[in-house]
Design a protein around this motif. Structure first.
Motif, PDB file in Angstrom:
ATOM      1  N   PHE A  31       0.881  -1.165   0.000  1.00  0.00           N
ATOM      2  CA  PHE A  31       0.000   0.000   0.000  1.00  0.00           C
ATOM      3  C   PHE A  31       0.920   1.217   0.000  1.00  0.00           C
ATOM      4  CE2 PHE A  31      -4.442   0.870   2.149  1.00  0.00           C
ATOM      5  CZ  PHE A  31      -4.877   1.451   0.976  1.00  0.00           C
ATOM      6  N   HIS A  33       0.698   5.358   0.578  1.00  0.00           N
ATOM      7  CA  HIS A  33      -0.048   6.584   0.885  1.00  0.00           C
ATOM      8  C   HIS A  33       0.859   7.775   0.612  1.00  0.00           C
ATOM      9  CE1 HIS A  33      -3.238   4.222   2.701  1.00  0.00           C
ATOM     10  NE2 HIS A  33      -3.924   5.326   2.919  1.00  0.00           N
ATOM     11  N   ILE A  52      -3.009  10.064  12.398  1.00  0.00           N
ATOM     12  CA  ILE A  52      -2.529   9.690  11.072  1.00  0.00           C
ATOM     13  C   ILE A  52      -2.354  10.938  10.216  1.00  0.00           C
ATOM     14  CG2 ILE A  52      -3.181   7.261  11.004  1.00  0.00           C
ATOM     15  CD1 ILE A  52      -5.938   7.943  10.082  1.00  0.00           C
ATOM     16  N   ARG A  59      -7.744  17.346  11.039  1.00  0.00           N
ATOM     17  CA  ARG A  59      -7.367  17.362  12.460  1.00  0.00           C
ATOM     18  C   ARG A  59      -6.869  18.723  12.909  1.00  0.00           C
ATOM     19  NH1 ARG A  59      -7.950  13.327  16.017  1.00  0.00           N
ATOM     20  NH2 ARG A  59      -5.757  13.221  16.588  1.00  0.00           N
ATOM     21  N   HIS A 102      -6.584  11.071  -1.993  1.00  0.00           N
ATOM     22  CA  HIS A 102      -7.029  10.791  -0.621  1.00  0.00           C
ATOM     23  C   HIS A 102      -8.113  11.794  -0.205  1.00  0.00           C
ATOM     24  CE1 HIS A 102      -6.743   9.507   3.616  1.00  0.00           C
ATOM     25  NE2 HIS A 102      -6.354   8.360   3.085  1.00  0.00           N
ATOM     26  N   HIS A 103      -8.490  11.806   1.074  1.00  0.00           N
ATOM     27  CA  HIS A 103      -9.592  12.654   1.532  1.00  0.00           C
ATOM     28  C   HIS A 103      -9.352  14.143   1.264  1.00  0.00           C
ATOM     29  CE1 HIS A 103     -10.570   8.936   3.332  1.00  0.00           C
ATOM     30  NE2 HIS A 103     -10.287   9.170   4.594  1.00  0.00           N
ATOM     31  N   TYR A 146      -6.003   3.456  -5.096  1.00  0.00           N
ATOM     32  CA  TYR A 146      -6.918   3.833  -4.029  1.00  0.00           C
ATOM     33  C   TYR A 146      -7.608   5.114  -4.493  1.00  0.00           C
ATOM     34  CZ  TYR A 146      -7.900   6.313   0.431  1.00  0.00           C
ATOM     35  OH  TYR A 146      -8.456   7.031   1.459  1.00  0.00           O
ATOM     36  N   TRP A 205      -9.444   0.540  -5.155  1.00  0.00           N
ATOM     37  CA  TRP A 205      -9.564   0.421  -3.690  1.00  0.00           C
ATOM     38  C   TRP A 205     -10.318   1.630  -3.144  1.00  0.00           C
ATOM     39  CZ3 TRP A 205      -8.824   1.023   1.510  1.00  0.00           C
ATOM     40  CH2 TRP A 205      -8.444  -0.093   2.278  1.00  0.00           C
ATOM     41  N   ASP A 207     -12.363   3.848  -0.213  1.00  0.00           N
ATOM     42  CA  ASP A 207     -12.145   3.983   1.237  1.00  0.00           C
ATOM     43  C   ASP A 207     -13.457   4.295   1.946  1.00  0.00           C
ATOM     44  OD1 ASP A 207     -10.824   3.897   3.618  1.00  0.00           O
ATOM     45  OD2 ASP A 207      -9.469   5.547   3.196  1.00  0.00           O
ATOM     46  N   THR A 208     -13.358   4.441   3.262  1.00  0.00           N
ATOM     47  CA  THR A 208     -14.526   4.584   4.145  1.00  0.00           C
ATOM     48  C   THR A 208     -15.684   5.384   3.531  1.00  0.00           C
ATOM     49  OG1 THR A 208     -13.097   6.229   5.154  1.00  0.00           O
ATOM     50  CG2 THR A 208     -13.625   4.304   6.465  1.00  0.00           C
ATOM     51  N   ARG A 210     -18.147   7.068   4.547  1.00  0.00           N
ATOM     52  CA  ARG A 210     -18.876   8.015   5.401  1.00  0.00           C
ATOM     53  C   ARG A 210     -19.651   9.020   4.554  1.00  0.00           C
ATOM     54  NH1 ARG A 210     -15.836  10.599   9.874  1.00  0.00           N
ATOM     55  NH2 ARG A 210     -15.538   8.808  11.189  1.00  0.00           N
ATOM     56  N   ARG A 235     -15.611  -1.225   0.291  1.00  0.00           N
ATOM     57  CA  ARG A 235     -15.813   0.045   0.995  1.00  0.00           C
ATOM     58  C   ARG A 235     -16.566   1.108   0.203  1.00  0.00           C
ATOM     59  NH1 ARG A 235     -10.699   1.410   4.906  1.00  0.00           N
ATOM     60  NH2 ARG A 235     -10.551  -0.659   5.851  1.00  0.00           N
ATOM     61  N   TRP A 270      -0.333   6.337   8.077  1.00  0.00           N
ATOM     62  CA  TRP A 270      -0.310   5.871   6.679  1.00  0.00           C
ATOM     63  C   TRP A 270       0.553   6.809   5.840  1.00  0.00           C
ATOM     64  CZ3 TRP A 270      -2.718   1.261   5.760  1.00  0.00           C
ATOM     65  CH2 TRP A 270      -3.657   0.842   6.703  1.00  0.00           C
TER      66      TRP A 270
HETATM   67  O1  H79 Z   1      -6.208   5.786   4.136  1.00  0.00           O
HETATM   68  C1  H79 Z   1      -6.139   5.321   5.467  1.00  0.00           C
HETATM   69  C2  H79 Z   1      -6.942   6.191   6.389  1.00  0.00           C
HETATM   70  O2  H79 Z   1      -6.651   7.567   6.201  1.00  0.00           O
HETATM   71  C3  H79 Z   1      -8.332   5.859   5.955  1.00  0.00           C
HETATM   72  N1  H79 Z   1      -8.273   4.446   5.628  1.00  0.00           N
HETATM   73  C4  H79 Z   1      -6.891   4.033   5.638  1.00  0.00           C
HETATM   74  C5  H79 Z   1      -6.624   2.989   4.585  1.00  0.00           C
HETATM   75  C6  H79 Z   1      -9.354   6.149   6.930  1.00  0.00           C
HETATM   76  N2  H79 Z   1     -10.334   6.989   6.703  1.00  0.00           N
HETATM   77  N3  H79 Z   1     -11.117   6.987   7.726  1.00  0.00           N
HETATM   78  N4  H79 Z   1     -10.647   6.151   8.592  1.00  0.00           N
HETATM   79  C7  H79 Z   1      -9.544   5.594   8.151  1.00  0.00           C
HETATM   80  C8  H79 Z   1     -11.262   5.898   9.845  1.00  0.00           C
HETATM   81  C9  H79 Z   1     -11.474   7.178  10.499  1.00  0.00           C
HETATM   82  C10 H79 Z   1     -11.354   7.265  11.829  1.00  0.00           C
HETATM   83  C11 H79 Z   1     -11.652   8.458  12.534  1.00  0.00           C
HETATM   84 FE1  H79 Z   1     -10.429   9.857  13.175  1.00  0.00          FE
HETATM   85  C12 H79 Z   1     -11.782   8.528  13.919  1.00  0.00           C
HETATM   86  C13 H79 Z   1     -12.018   9.688  11.964  1.00  0.00           C
HETATM   87  C14 H79 Z   1     -12.335  10.539  13.010  1.00  0.00           C
HETATM   88  C15 H79 Z   1     -12.182   9.839  14.214  1.00  0.00           C
HETATM   89  C16 H79 Z   1      -8.573   9.123  13.060  1.00  0.00           C
HETATM   90  C17 H79 Z   1      -8.769   9.722  14.263  1.00  0.00           C
HETATM   91  C18 H79 Z   1      -8.775  10.120  12.094  1.00  0.00           C
HETATM   92  C19 H79 Z   1      -9.083  11.286  12.742  1.00  0.00           C
HETATM   93  C20 H79 Z   1      -9.083  11.042  14.074  1.00  0.00           C
END
Ligand code: H79
Length: 435
Positions: A31, A33, A52, A59, A102-103, A146, A205, A207-208, A210, A235, A270
């Motif tokens: 992987f 990142h 992360i 954040r 990415h996000h 991804y 790939w 991702d989450t 949400r 996902r 990551w």
């Molecule tokens: O790419 C990697 C992460 O950035 C991504 N998936 C892996 C492969 C990922 N996106 N969301 N998440 C993982 C889970 C998010 C968790 C969270 Fe938080 C808890 C979001 C808010 C609270 C971690 C802790 C991130 C910010 C605070």
């Protein structure tokens, strides 16, 4: 309860099996990142932002206009796709999955759908993912991208974006503009670009999910459906089967009955984070790969390259150490099946059918001090028992009831995880399993 009837597979299942064949055999992938977040590397305005590093925009609450400026300085001149692919191959990895977006919403590939991409928005006048795709073809390794389909903190329609404040909010869904504006305006066109312009990807790939809607998921799945050999994960939406499930940062204790791949970091983050020194040892990583293989899954092990375009030194060291082990012991990983044993006191087991006969690969984490390696509850006709890293080293054995005792001299053969091969005639039967 299992029945002894032969399984009858329909056409769709057969086609799916065919598509998944290389992936199921591969067992081990890389992987990557890599994005703008590698530049702050976990620190914003002199302050360490824990967690992360690819989440720093959310954040630290960085407004889009400020975060965008990172692109002006992003110039990874040390980037060398040939070296990255070479190291992945040396480590024994059979595929690479890299973040195409990415996000934070920044595309690491040349995109016509959004100017916010590495070719148009940075001084780096190259498409690194094109270079990577070309190298993967050249060196013969599979490639996946991804793509963060839901969260896009650069777009007013991306989930978890607060228009009023011009920055992401990860605790509340603040979407003001309809999600489909972003999905149709950027996500769908970009996914079309990555699937079309990089010589045919093997994996997509997601991702989450949400904040995703079913409508958005179907629009993206529609694009993916044009590529029958493309493997996707689970996902895109929830619930969503995809082709495999994706435990993150943990190994499911008894495996999963669906195809699965654990994604895992070598340290905590990551994305590259300069002060993250929480490295797992090479020995632990090898044992993790073995543990996952013994449960029938894949390991997608992460590297977070720097903004300059290099793998961190501790990652390189670990990949090399894993490669040394894999070159001697890869046969016990690739194309293997899960352990038939419920539990083994000294380590793990993987298996392989070879021309109707079974190979048992005993991964001895703790070499027995009393000179006897016992495989409890096994009915098998044994041909030979030998050391995988040195097949001239044979072992004597005897059965005591269904317990196989292997005479194991009290020398340490390999520094990390010695593999003993038990070659049998025909199928084996395990009689020791308790639930
Ligand atoms: O790419 C990697 C992460 O950035 C991504 N998936 C892996 C492969 C990922 N996106 N969301 N998440 C993982 C889970 C998010 C968790 C969270 Fe938080 C808890 C979001 C808010 C609270 C971690 C802790 C991130 C910010 C605070």
């Amino acid at each position: 309860p299992k029945q002894d009837k032969p399984e009858v597979k329909d056409e769709a299942t057969l086609q799916h099996d065919q598509k998944m064949e290389w992936w199921r055999e591969a067992r081990f992938g890389m992987f990557i990142h890599w994005g703008l977040y590698a530049e702050p590397a976990g620190e914003w305005k002199g302050e360490r932002i824990p967690g992360i590093s690819e989440w720093i925009m959310a954040r630290a609450g960085i407004p889009v206009k400020e975060y965008e400026k990172l692109a002006e300085n992003f110039n990874p001149e040390k980037y060398d796709a040939e070296a990255w692919v070479k190291l992945a191959k040396f480590a024994g990895m059979k595929y690479i999955v890299i973040t195409s977006k990415h996000h934070d919403g920044f595309a690491m590939f040349h995109s016509k759908a959004s100017k916010y991409n590495i070719v148009d928005a940075t001084p780096f006048d190259r498409d690194p993912l094109k270079e990577l795709a070309d190298e993967c073809k050249k060196q013969g390794i599979r490639l996946g991208f991804y793509y963060s389909q839901a969260q896009d903190w650069h777009e007013p329609g991306g989930t978890y974006f607060n228009i009023e404040e011009g920055k992401p909010h990860w605790d509340k869904d603040m979407v003001r503009e309809p999600l489909m504006n972003y999905i149709n305006g950027k996500a769908v066109p970009q996914v079309k670009e990555i699937l079309e312009n990089y010589g045919g990807l093997d994996i997509l790939w997601w991702d989450t999910p949400r904040g995703m809607t079913e409508e958005a998921a179907l629009a993206l799945q529609d694009v993916a459906d044009n590529y029958p050999d493309l493997i996707t994960n689970n996902r895109l939406y929830r619930p969503w089967p995809g082709d495999f499930s994706t435990p993150e940062q943990h190994v499911p204790p008894t495996g999963l009955d669906y195809d699965w791949e654990v994604c895992m970091t070598m340290n905590t983050s990551w994305g590259y984070q300069w002060y993250d020194e929480n490295w797992k040892s090479a020995e632990d990583l090898i044992k993790m790969l073995v543990d996952i293989a013994s449960k029938g899954g894949n390991l997608l092990l992460n590297v977070g390259p720097t903004a300059g375009g290099e793998f961190p030194k501790p990652s390189i060291e670990r990949l090399k150490q894993m490669g040394v082990w894999m070159q001697k012991n890869g046969e016990s990983i690739y194309g293997t099946s899960a352990s038939p044993f419920f539990k083994l006191p000294w380590g793990r087991c993987t298996t392989k059918e070879v021309k109707g006969n079974t190979n048992l690969y005993l991964h001895v984490f703790d070499w027995p001090k009393d000179g006897l390696l016992t495989v409890p509850g096994l009915k098998a006709r044994i041909n030979d028992i030998y050391l995988l890293s040195n097949p001239k080293q044979h072992f004597a054995w005897k059965f005591e009831g269904d317990d196989l005792h292997i005479h194991a001299p009290s020398v340490i053969f390999d520094e990390i995880n010695t593999v003993v091969v038990v070659k049998t005639k025909g199928k084996v039967e395990v009689t020791s399993n308790k639930p």
